[in-house]
Design an enzyme around this catalytic site. Structure first.
Site, PDB file in Angstrom:
ATOM      1  N   TYR A 153      40.677 -21.938 -15.960  1.00 55.34           N
ATOM      2  CA  TYR A 153      40.291 -22.986 -16.910  1.00 55.34           C
ATOM      3  C   TYR A 153      39.762 -22.364 -18.209  1.00 55.34           C
ATOM      4  O   TYR A 153      40.257 -22.661 -19.301  1.00 55.34           O
ATOM      5  CB  TYR A 153      39.224 -23.912 -16.303  1.00 55.34           C
ATOM      6  CG  TYR A 153      38.497 -24.737 -17.347  1.00 55.34           C
ATOM      7  CD1 TYR A 153      39.155 -25.749 -18.037  1.00 55.34           C
ATOM      8  CD2 TYR A 153      37.168 -24.472 -17.681  1.00 55.34           C
ATOM      9  CE1 TYR A 153      38.504 -26.492 -19.021  1.00 55.34           C
ATOM     10  CE2 TYR A 153      36.511 -25.205 -18.654  1.00 55.34           C
ATOM     11  CZ  TYR A 153      37.184 -26.219 -19.325  1.00 55.34           C
ATOM     12  OH  TYR A 153      36.544 -26.934 -20.303  1.00 55.34           O
ATOM     13  N   LYS A 207      41.303 -22.335 -22.101  1.00 53.67           N
ATOM     14  CA  LYS A 207      40.598 -22.872 -23.274  1.00 53.67           C
ATOM     15  C   LYS A 207      40.458 -21.777 -24.346  1.00 53.67           C
ATOM     16  O   LYS A 207      40.583 -22.042 -25.548  1.00 53.67           O
ATOM     17  CB  LYS A 207      39.216 -23.409 -22.880  1.00 53.67           C
ATOM     18  CG  LYS A 207      39.235 -24.627 -21.964  1.00 53.67           C
ATOM     19  CD  LYS A 207      39.834 -25.867 -22.608  1.00 53.67           C
ATOM     20  CE  LYS A 207      38.946 -26.478 -23.684  1.00 53.67           C
ATOM     21  NZ  LYS A 207      39.522 -27.754 -24.190  1.00 53.67           N
TER      22      LYS A 207
HETATM   23  P1  NAD Z   1      38.058 -35.151 -18.463  1.00 51.01           P
HETATM   24  O1  NAD Z   1      38.729 -34.372 -17.394  1.00 51.01           O
HETATM   25  O2  NAD Z   1      37.035 -36.169 -18.082  1.00 51.01           O
HETATM   26  O3  NAD Z   1      39.160 -35.921 -19.341  1.00 51.01           O
HETATM   27  C1  NAD Z   1      40.350 -35.307 -19.748  1.00 51.01           C
HETATM   28  C2  NAD Z   1      41.287 -36.401 -20.275  1.00 51.01           C
HETATM   29  O4  NAD Z   1      42.471 -35.762 -20.767  1.00 51.01           O
HETATM   30  C3  NAD Z   1      41.731 -37.400 -19.213  1.00 51.01           C
HETATM   31  O5  NAD Z   1      41.653 -38.723 -19.708  1.00 51.01           O
HETATM   32  C4  NAD Z   1      43.180 -37.013 -18.928  1.00 51.01           C
HETATM   33  O6  NAD Z   1      43.990 -38.111 -18.534  1.00 51.01           O
HETATM   34  C5  NAD Z   1      43.600 -36.465 -20.278  1.00 51.01           C
HETATM   35  N1  NAD Z   1      44.716 -35.520 -20.169  1.00 51.01           N
HETATM   36  C6  NAD Z   1      44.828 -34.469 -19.320  1.00 51.01           C
HETATM   37  N2  NAD Z   1      46.007 -33.846 -19.491  1.00 51.01           N
HETATM   38  C7  NAD Z   1      46.655 -34.515 -20.491  1.00 51.01           C
HETATM   39  C8  NAD Z   1      47.909 -34.351 -21.129  1.00 51.01           C
HETATM   40  N3  NAD Z   1      48.758 -33.371 -20.769  1.00 51.01           N
HETATM   41  N4  NAD Z   1      48.257 -35.203 -22.105  1.00 51.01           N
HETATM   42  C9  NAD Z   1      47.420 -36.209 -22.485  1.00 51.01           C
HETATM   43  N5  NAD Z   1      46.224 -36.423 -21.905  1.00 51.01           N
HETATM   44  C10 NAD Z   1      45.850 -35.580 -20.911  1.00 51.01           C
HETATM   45  O7  NAD Z   1      37.460 -34.076 -19.461  1.00 51.01           O
HETATM   46  P2  NAD Z   1      36.077 -34.086 -20.263  1.00 51.01           P
HETATM   47  O8  NAD Z   1      35.010 -33.581 -19.385  1.00 51.01           O
HETATM   48  O9  NAD Z   1      35.927 -35.359 -20.985  1.00 51.01           O
HETATM   49  O10 NAD Z   1      36.387 -32.908 -21.319  1.00 51.01           O
HETATM   50  C11 NAD Z   1      37.050 -33.234 -22.543  1.00 51.01           C
HETATM   51  C12 NAD Z   1      37.224 -31.941 -23.345  1.00 51.01           C
HETATM   52  O11 NAD Z   1      35.950 -31.352 -23.592  1.00 51.01           O
HETATM   53  C13 NAD Z   1      38.046 -30.875 -22.621  1.00 51.01           C
HETATM   54  O12 NAD Z   1      38.859 -30.245 -23.581  1.00 51.01           O
HETATM   55  C14 NAD Z   1      37.000 -29.910 -22.074  1.00 51.01           C
HETATM   56  O13 NAD Z   1      37.537 -28.616 -21.995  1.00 51.01           O
HETATM   57  C15 NAD Z   1      35.928 -30.020 -23.135  1.00 51.01           C
HETATM   58  N6  NAD Z   1      34.541 -29.757 -22.695  1.00 51.01           N
HETATM   59  C16 NAD Z   1      34.025 -30.429 -21.630  1.00 51.01           C
HETATM   60  C17 NAD Z   1      32.672 -30.234 -21.289  1.00 51.01           C
HETATM   61  C18 NAD Z   1      32.049 -30.962 -20.131  1.00 51.01           C
HETATM   62  O14 NAD Z   1      30.905 -30.662 -19.763  1.00 51.01           O
HETATM   63  N7  NAD Z   1      32.699 -31.925 -19.504  1.00 51.01           N
HETATM   64  C19 NAD Z   1      31.890 -29.352 -22.041  1.00 51.01           C
HETATM   65  C20 NAD Z   1      32.476 -28.664 -23.127  1.00 51.01           C
HETATM   66  C21 NAD Z   1      33.791 -28.891 -23.451  1.00 51.01           C
HETATM   67  O1  DAU Z   2      30.084 -25.463 -19.830  1.00 52.12           O
HETATM   68  C1  DAU Z   2      31.031 -26.415 -20.174  1.00 52.12           C
HETATM   69  C2  DAU Z   2      31.897 -26.736 -18.975  1.00 52.12           C
HETATM   70  O2  DAU Z   2      31.090 -27.510 -18.086  1.00 52.12           O
HETATM   71  C3  DAU Z   2      33.158 -27.519 -19.349  1.00 52.12           C
HETATM   72  O3  DAU Z   2      33.970 -26.691 -20.140  1.00 52.12           O
HETATM   73  C4  DAU Z   2      33.921 -27.959 -18.091  1.00 52.12           C
HETATM   74  O4  DAU Z   2      35.017 -28.773 -18.458  1.00 52.12           O
HETATM   75  C5  DAU Z   2      32.974 -28.761 -17.220  1.00 52.12           C
HETATM   76  O5  DAU Z   2      33.624 -29.118 -16.015  1.00 52.12           O
HETATM   77  C6  DAU Z   2      31.719 -27.935 -16.909  1.00 52.12           C
HETATM   78  O6  DAU Z   2      32.055 -26.797 -16.067  1.00 52.12           O
HETATM   79  P1  DAU Z   2      31.122 -26.357 -14.842  1.00 52.12           P
HETATM   80  O7  DAU Z   2      31.938 -25.566 -13.913  1.00 52.12           O
HETATM   81  O8  DAU Z   2      29.845 -25.773 -15.340  1.00 52.12           O
HETATM   82  O9  DAU Z   2      30.773 -27.837 -14.248  1.00 52.12           O
HETATM   83  P2  DAU Z   2      30.738 -28.394 -12.755  1.00 52.12           P
HETATM   84  O10 DAU Z   2      30.150 -29.765 -12.834  1.00 52.12           O
HETATM   85  O11 DAU Z   2      32.020 -28.212 -12.043  1.00 52.12           O
HETATM   86  O12 DAU Z   2      29.679 -27.437 -12.058  1.00 52.12           O
HETATM   87  C7  DAU Z   2      28.365 -27.278 -12.571  1.00 52.12           C
HETATM   88  C8  DAU Z   2      27.645 -26.265 -11.699  1.00 52.12           C
HETATM   89  O13 DAU Z   2      27.434 -26.856 -10.401  1.00 52.12           O
HETATM   90  C9  DAU Z   2      28.435 -25.009 -11.448  1.00 52.12           C
HETATM   91  O14 DAU Z   2      27.535 -23.906 -11.400  1.00 52.12           O
HETATM   92  C10 DAU Z   2      29.069 -25.215 -10.087  1.00 52.12           C
HETATM   93  C11 DAU Z   2      28.057 -26.069  -9.389  1.00 52.12           C
HETATM   94  N1  DAU Z   2      28.600 -27.030  -8.397  1.00 52.12           N
HETATM   95  C12 DAU Z   2      29.608 -27.847  -8.791  1.00 52.12           C
HETATM   96  C13 DAU Z   2      30.156 -28.755  -7.923  1.00 52.12           C
HETATM   97  C14 DAU Z   2      31.288 -29.663  -8.342  1.00 52.12           C
HETATM   98  C15 DAU Z   2      28.068 -27.097  -7.116  1.00 52.12           C
HETATM   99  O15 DAU Z   2      27.118 -26.360  -6.767  1.00 52.12           O
HETATM  100  N2  DAU Z   2      28.602 -27.998  -6.251  1.00 52.12           N
HETATM  101  C16 DAU Z   2      29.649 -28.819  -6.579  1.00 52.12           C
HETATM  102  O16 DAU Z   2      30.112 -29.606  -5.728  1.00 52.12           O
END
Ligand code: NAD
Ligand code: DAU
Length: 339
Positions: free
Chosen positions: A153, A157
């Site tokens: 992942y 990115k």
């Molecule tokens: P998410 O998984 O909740 O949503 C992703 C969305 O993208 C979904 O609606 C999915 O249907 C759409 N998608 C996936 N593949 C696609 C494709 N090929 N074409 C069109 N749409 C598509 O993700 P999120 O947590 O909202 O993250 C959004 C962005 O922010 C991502 O780029 C992620 O890397 C980044 N990001 C997330 C976090 C976090 O903590 N969640 C933190 C920093 C950056």
């Molecule tokens: O830092 C930004 C990133 O944060 C984004 O780029 C990603 O899209 C987003 O998914 C998130 O990544 P993480 O891997 O940090 O998030 P996640 O919620 O999967 O996990 C958070 C922490 O919790 C990580 O240390 C793994 C741990 N974890 C996660 C899950 C799903 C657990 O211990 N148990 C679990 O079941």
């Protein structure tokens, strides 16, 4: 002004759409989303009939369709949230991460070049910097920290970030990039730590903590991320990367205990499970640049944001139960036909 926002049926993208429709009442939004397992069109239902909003179900990797949509809509600004976003899934099945996160970004930037957009913004992540050691609390990720990824992942990115910077240098595409820390808040898919733990608690199911639960994440309320991207779109400098984070480091185990406490559930639900492969130890953002240049600071304290988030999941049980049951997929099909 027309904004083309990808991934808007996901967690951060949907929050961003709500933010932009309210903050910019003169502007229009076209949302492109493939509706993968992570997309939930029910989230956007309140705005589907808004005349300033259009939803288009489309894969960002579908070059012809994307090019045609850009020719039709002529967006001035593109914000790319669309991605495969879950680290664990990237360990199970990296291929789709390379397709959407890298090739999809390339397609969007080619379309942006052809349309002559005023800005292409790439939503990136602090995970591109790899991790920091737990015993060096003095270290933070700055925009100059070398890219050093751990998972498929984060590698996908990072590749997209490099591609975006190359499109700026080579083709003059007006690119900006934000690299944000972990978000939490409404509409997060219940596979991610906080909503997973809330939903499992509410079902009295085990709470799977990876390893010893000592990994540290730097949590930011999703609305603060949305405001940061908006600030970058308005006043950010093209060709620049902006780190986004709120100096809010928490150990996973402390988050899970807090959720148990807030929901009145026993910590005996916590179950330590096999660690994630390549698990990053600590993320910590230095947000000095976006603060100095754009005056951005987080507005929501974690103590308030986490309680608001837990209450949101309590009050919107239908939203996440339909995901757990799979019913949201039928809703996606039904709503896709309507738009
Ligand atoms: P998410 O998984 O909740 O949503 C992703 C969305 O993208 C979904 O609606 C999915 O249907 C759409 N998608 C996936 N593949 C696609 C494709 N090929 N074409 C069109 N749409 C598509 O993700 P999120 O947590 O909202 O993250 C959004 C962005 O922010 C991502 O780029 C992620 O890397 C980044 N990001 C997330 C976090 C976090 O903590 N969640 C933190 C920093 C950056
Ligand atoms: O830092 C930004 C990133 O944060 C984004 O780029 C990603 O899209 C987003 O998914 C998130 O990544 P993480 O891997 O940090 O998030 P996640 O919620 O999967 O996990 C958070 C922490 O919790 C990580 O240390 C793994 C741990 N974890 C996660 C899950 C799903 C657990 O211990 N148990 C679990 O079941």
């Amino acid at each position: 002004m027309t904004y083309l926002i990808t991934g808007g049926a996901g967690f951060i993208g949907s929050n961003f759409i709500f933010h932009m429709l309210e903050a910019h009442p003169e502007d229009r939004i076209v949302c492109v989303d493939k509706l993968t397992y992570a997309g939930n069109l029910a989230t956007l239902e309140p705005v589907l009939d808004n005349p300033r909003f259009r939803f288009v179900r489309m894969d960002i990797c579908d070059r012809e369709a994307v090019m045609a949509l850009f020719r039709e809509e002529k967006p001035e600004v593109v914000v790319n949230f669309a991605a495969e976003s879950h680290v664990d899934r990237s360990i199970e099945n990296p291929g789709v991460f390379l397709e959407t996160n890298i090739l999809g970004t390339g397609v969007l930037m080619d379309a942006s070049r052809a349309a002559g957009v005023a800005r292409y913004h790439q939503v990136s992540t602090d995970e591109v910097y790899g991790d920091l050691p737990l015993d060096r609390p003095d270290l933070f990720f700055t925009e100059e920290t070398p890219l050093h990824t751990s998972s498929p992942y984060s590698s996908s990115k990072a590749a997209a970030d490099l591609l975006a910077l190359s499109y700026h240098r080579t083709f003059g595409l007006p690119v900006t990039i934000s690299r944000c820390s972990n978000n939490y808040g409404p509409y997060q898919f219940p596979e991610k730590l906080i909503p997973l733990m809330i939903s499992n608690c509410l079902h009295d199911r085990p709470l799977p903590v990876y390893g010893e639960g000592l990994n540290v994440r730097d949590w930011l309320y999703v609305e603060d991320h949305c405001i940061a991207i908006d600030r970058i779109l308005q006043d950010g400098r093209v060709g620049q990367v902006y780190n986004v984070g709120g100096h809010n480091e928490m150990r996973n185990i402390d988050i899970v205990r807090l959720i148990c406490r807030e929901l009145g559930k026993p910590v005996s639900l916590i179950t330590y499970v096999t660690d994630r492969k390549g698990h990053d130890m600590r993320y910590a953002i230095d947000p000095a640049k976006i603060h100095a240049e754009l005056g951005w600071l987080p507005q929501t304290r974690f103590a308030d944001g986490i309680v608001a988030t837990i209450h949101w999941y309590l009050e919107h049980r239908d939203w996440w139960e339909s995901i757990l049951s799979g019913a949201y997929r039928e809703t996606n099909e039904a709503l896709s036909v309507r738009v």
